[in-house]
Design a protein around this motif. Structure first.
Motif, PDB file in Angstrom:
ATOM      1  N   THR A   1      -3.769   4.859   4.454  1.00 13.56           N
ATOM      2  CA  THR A   1      -3.367   3.493   4.140  1.00 13.56           C
ATOM      3  C   THR A   1      -4.163   3.020   2.939  1.00 13.56           C
ATOM      4  O   THR A   1      -5.367   3.240   2.860  1.00 13.56           O
ATOM      5  CB  THR A   1      -3.682   2.564   5.329  1.00 13.56           C
ATOM      6  OG1 THR A   1      -3.022   3.045   6.474  1.00 13.56           O
ATOM      7  CG2 THR A   1      -3.251   1.144   5.042  1.00 13.56           C
ATOM      8  N   VAL A   2      -3.507   2.377   2.013  1.00  9.20           N
ATOM      9  CA  VAL A   2      -4.194   1.755   0.877  1.00  9.20           C
ATOM     10  C   VAL A   2      -3.822   0.277   0.885  1.00  9.20           C
ATOM     11  O   VAL A   2      -2.651  -0.076   0.756  1.00  9.20           O
ATOM     12  CB  VAL A   2      -3.790   2.396  -0.468  1.00  9.20           C
ATOM     13  CG1 VAL A   2      -4.579   1.748  -1.609  1.00  9.20           C
ATOM     14  CG2 VAL A   2      -4.031   3.897  -0.437  1.00  9.20           C
ATOM     15  N   THR A   3      -4.799  -0.572   1.094  1.00  7.80           N
ATOM     16  CA  THR A   3      -4.546  -2.003   1.181  1.00  7.80           C
ATOM     17  C   THR A   3      -5.387  -2.768   0.171  1.00  7.80           C
ATOM     18  O   THR A   3      -6.390  -2.266  -0.327  1.00  7.80           O
ATOM     19  CB  THR A   3      -4.857  -2.556   2.579  1.00  7.80           C
ATOM     20  OG1 THR A   3      -6.243  -2.350   2.871  1.00  7.80           O
ATOM     21  CG2 THR A   3      -4.007  -1.892   3.639  1.00  7.80           C
TER      22      THR A   3
ATOM     23  N   PHE B   1      -9.991  -5.167  -4.933  1.00  6.78           N
ATOM     24  CA  PHE B   1      -9.820  -3.741  -5.174  1.00  6.78           C
ATOM     25  C   PHE B   1      -9.123  -3.110  -3.976  1.00  6.78           C
ATOM     26  O   PHE B   1      -9.096  -3.659  -2.877  1.00  6.78           O
ATOM     27  CB  PHE B   1     -11.171  -3.060  -5.399  1.00  6.78           C
ATOM     28  CG  PHE B   1     -11.838  -3.460  -6.683  1.00  6.78           C
ATOM     29  CD1 PHE B   1     -11.285  -3.117  -7.917  1.00  6.78           C
ATOM     30  CD2 PHE B   1     -13.014  -4.196  -6.656  1.00  6.78           C
ATOM     31  CE1 PHE B   1     -11.895  -3.484  -9.099  1.00  6.78           C
ATOM     32  CE2 PHE B   1     -13.636  -4.567  -7.845  1.00  6.78           C
ATOM     33  CZ  PHE B   1     -13.077  -4.222  -9.070  1.00  6.78           C
ATOM     34  N   GLU B   2      -8.561  -1.927  -4.189  1.00  9.21           N
ATOM     35  CA  GLU B   2      -7.901  -1.210  -3.109  1.00  9.21           C
ATOM     36  C   GLU B   2      -8.906  -0.679  -2.099  1.00  9.21           C
ATOM     37  O   GLU B   2     -10.031  -0.317  -2.459  1.00  9.21           O
ATOM     38  CB  GLU B   2      -7.085  -0.038  -3.672  1.00  9.21           C
ATOM     39  CG  GLU B   2      -5.891  -0.474  -4.511  1.00  9.21           C
ATOM     40  CD  GLU B   2      -5.086   0.710  -5.021  1.00  9.21           C
ATOM     41  OE1 GLU B   2      -5.629   1.847  -4.996  1.00  9.21           O
ATOM     42  OE2 GLU B   2      -3.933   0.515  -5.438  1.00  9.21           O
ATOM     43  N   GLN B   3      -8.503  -0.648  -0.843  1.00 13.24           N
ATOM     44  CA  GLN B   3      -9.314  -0.067   0.226  1.00 13.24           C
ATOM     45  C   GLN B   3      -8.496   1.016   0.918  1.00 13.24           C
ATOM     46  O   GLN B   3      -7.397   0.762   1.403  1.00 13.24           O
ATOM     47  CB  GLN B   3      -9.718  -1.132   1.242  1.00 13.24           C
ATOM     48  CG  GLN B   3     -10.370  -0.585   2.504  1.00 13.24           C
ATOM     49  CD  GLN B   3     -11.705   0.095   2.232  1.00 13.24           C
ATOM     50  OE1 GLN B   3     -12.643  -0.559   1.785  1.00 13.24           O
ATOM     51  NE2 GLN B   3     -11.785   1.397   2.474  1.00 13.24           N
TER      52      GLN B   3
ATOM     53  N   CYS C   1       0.838  -1.081   0.000  1.00 15.08           N
ATOM     54  CA  CYS C   1       0.000   0.000   0.000  1.00 15.08           C
ATOM     55  C   CYS C   1       0.906   1.168   0.000  1.00 15.08           C
ATOM     56  O   CYS C   1       2.086   1.070   0.149  1.00 15.08           O
ATOM     57  CB  CYS C   1      -0.724  -0.004   1.317  1.00 15.08           C
ATOM     58  SG  CYS C   1       0.313  -0.258   2.677  1.00 15.08           S
ATOM     59  N   SER C   2       0.274   2.283  -0.068  1.00 14.77           N
ATOM     60  CA  SER C   2       1.011   3.504   0.100  1.00 14.77           C
ATOM     61  C   SER C   2       0.621   3.996   1.449  1.00 14.77           C
ATOM     62  O   SER C   2      -0.385   4.601   1.576  1.00 14.77           O
ATOM     63  CB  SER C   2       0.592   4.508  -0.931  1.00 14.77           C
ATOM     64  OG  SER C   2      -0.706   4.897  -0.738  1.00 14.77           O
ATOM     65  N   ARG C   3       1.382   3.766   2.445  1.00 11.07           N
ATOM     66  CA  ARG C   3       0.990   4.298   3.728  1.00 11.07           C
ATOM     67  C   ARG C   3       1.706   5.604   3.955  1.00 11.07           C
ATOM     68  O   ARG C   3       1.786   6.080   5.061  1.00 11.07           O
ATOM     69  CB  ARG C   3       1.287   3.281   4.836  1.00 11.07           C
ATOM     70  CG  ARG C   3       0.557   3.644   6.097  1.00 11.07           C
ATOM     71  CD  ARG C   3       0.409   2.503   7.043  1.00 11.07           C
ATOM     72  NE  ARG C   3      -0.323   2.968   8.201  1.00 11.07           N
ATOM     73  CZ  ARG C   3      -0.678   2.232   9.190  1.00 11.07           C
ATOM     74  NH1 ARG C   3      -0.431   0.964   9.176  1.00 11.07           N
ATOM     75  NH2 ARG C   3      -1.315   2.723  10.207  1.00 11.07           N
TER      76      ARG C   3
END
Length: 462
Positions: free
Chosen positions: A126-128, A229-231, A23-25
């Motif tokens: 956060t992107v998970t 999908f991203e969350q 993710c991009s945290r």
């Protein structure tokens, strides 16, 4: 107060004793350039979070967690006090925010329609995704396309979002994935990840942030294939306090907090948490390179020097320069907070004699505190060693769980050892008899076993 920080905790955590997300945290949610108007930050920032391996937990008597350390850095930089509350669930945390009991949720609140009327996202974003956890193999053997899951066995927690996703994916592919579900009462995602590493099961599915943390313990895993999908998720403030969110965003967008965040991301989501590598070969009758020191100091404290040496092996592989991801140092991996409690410094416990004597003082104190709960002296040593690893608070919790669920609270093997494993399962660490929340119980369970494996070999040496 220069660089000061007052933490007013509702639970007396002192009693505990002494990656980048997939993710991009790195992101900052919201408008990072907006001003907070004339609002000033409160003298005390009231924060709620949840026990979890990412956000907040207690390790060796020390409060830790990515979100906890980042919000602590905010309080230090802004020279304000910090009051931490622990909510049992995210819904309760949102209720606390809505009712004005807290100012900020320092935990990943999903950025979805479900929460949009109750919270305003702020802080680290956060992107998970859900990802496939598989053994690391040659590129030709890795599953790198979801269609390759047909015919494969995939294990997931029953009635979880992971089961829902794999069943939907199976339908999309026209069937063929062999889906196995396991009860959450007996196993959770951490257990399934460990089983993939051990080869007990072939595949599982978890969120990418959980996968990143666990990969720091199991370097033989691949977690690169996304299955959903991203969350997005972020910290949150109440809608009527959006200015506070703007202030947090502006802070996080400045240089020093960015550097702090990058360091924390590396610490929690990238740094290996495996014990120091390499096999150890006994040299003749010698157990360790430091037998003379172990014998000298252990005799002063009435402790078995070979048992102490066995701990040193598991802690550092006899590397006096070792520093762990959590900041534990030296031959006996003493935490800075523990060192301070025994009149030492993080630097002084890098000296072998100081490390050994400090460890013995801690072991004797733990033994005294556990004496009333575990009467047999030899049996109690396993509890003491477990407490040295995780902190005594988690051992107390495990004893309470053992009592509640019909296990012998005065026996370690197959009893309290089993209960310590439950400390990573929300069903158990949210149990009313548990006072100190999440702990990576598998680490403590394995730690005691490794110490005694080495000890049993060391006992036959002179």
């Amino acid at each position: 107060m220069k660089n000061g920080l007052k933490i007013l905790a509702p639970i007396t955590l002192v009693l505990c004793l002494a990656t980048l997300y997939s993710c991009s945290r790195n992101g900052v949610s919201g408008n990072t350039t907006s001003a907070a108007g004339n609002h000033l930050l409160p003298d005390t920032l009231k924060v709620v979070t949840l026990y979890s391996p990412e956000a907040y937990f207690i390790y060796k008597g020390q409060e830790m967690g990515y979100d906890y350390e980042l919000v602590t850095s905010l309080a230090v930089d802004k020279d304000i006090a910090l009051k931490i509350e622990i909510a049992p669930t995210l819904s309760r945390a949102v209720e606390m925010l809505d009712s004005g009991l807290v100012d900020l949720i320092a935990y990943e609140v999903p950025i979805t329609a479900e929460y949009k009327d109750n919270v305003v996202a702020c802080g680290p974003e956060t992107v998970t995704t859900q990802v496939l956890v598989q053994p690391k193999k040659g590129e030709a053997e890795l599953i790198d396309d979801v269609t390759d899951l047909v015919g494969k066995d995939v294990y997931v927690e029953a009635d979880s979002k992971y089961e829902a996703r794999i069943r939907n994916l199976n339908d999309e592919l026209g069937g063929g994935i062999n889906i196995h579900t396991v009860s959450r009462d007996t196993m959770i995602t951490e257990d399934l990840i460990a089983m993939v590493s051990e080869g007990s099961i072939p595949l599982t599915i978890v969120d990418s942030d959980i996968a990143r943390i666990n990969k720091t313990y199991y370097n033989d895993l691949d977690i690169t294939l996304p299955l959903s999908f991203e969350q997005r998720a972020a910290w949150a403030v109440a809608p009527d306090r959006a200015w506070l969110g703007d202030s947090i965003n502006a802070w996080l967008n400045s240089d020093k907090p960015r550097e702090e965040q990058a360091m924390l991301l590396k610490r929690y989501f990238e740094m290996s948490k495996n014990e120091p590598g390499g096999r150890y070969a006994f040299n003749g009758s010698r157990v360790t390179p430091f037998d003379h020191l172990f014998k000298q100091y252990a005799a002063n404290y009435g402790w078995d020097w070979k048992l102490l040496a066995s701990q040193a092996y598991v802690e550092s592989k006899f590397d006096s320069t070792a520093v762990s991801w959590a900041g534990a140092r030296g031959l006996m991996q003493i935490m800075p907070k523990t060192a301070k409690g025994y009149g030492q410094t993080a630097k002084s416990v890098m000296k072998n004699d100081v490390a050994i004597e400090t460890a013995l003082k801690l072991l004797k104190d733990l033994d005294k505190q556990l004496a009333a709960k575990v009467l047999d002296e030899n049996e109690r040593k396993k509890f003491v060693i477990a407490a040295y690893n995780s902190g005594i608070a988690h051992v107390y919790d495990a004893i309470n769980l053992a009592k509640k669920y019909g296990l012998n609270p005065q026996k370690w093997d197959n009893n309290v050892a089993k209960a310590i494993l439950w400390k990573s399962n929300p069903r158990y660490y949210k149990d009313p008899v548990v006072k100190y929340g999440y702990s990576r119980g598998r680490e403590t369970f394995d730690y005691v076993n490794r110490v005694y494996r080495f000890y049993n070999k060391a006992r036959i040496k002179a």
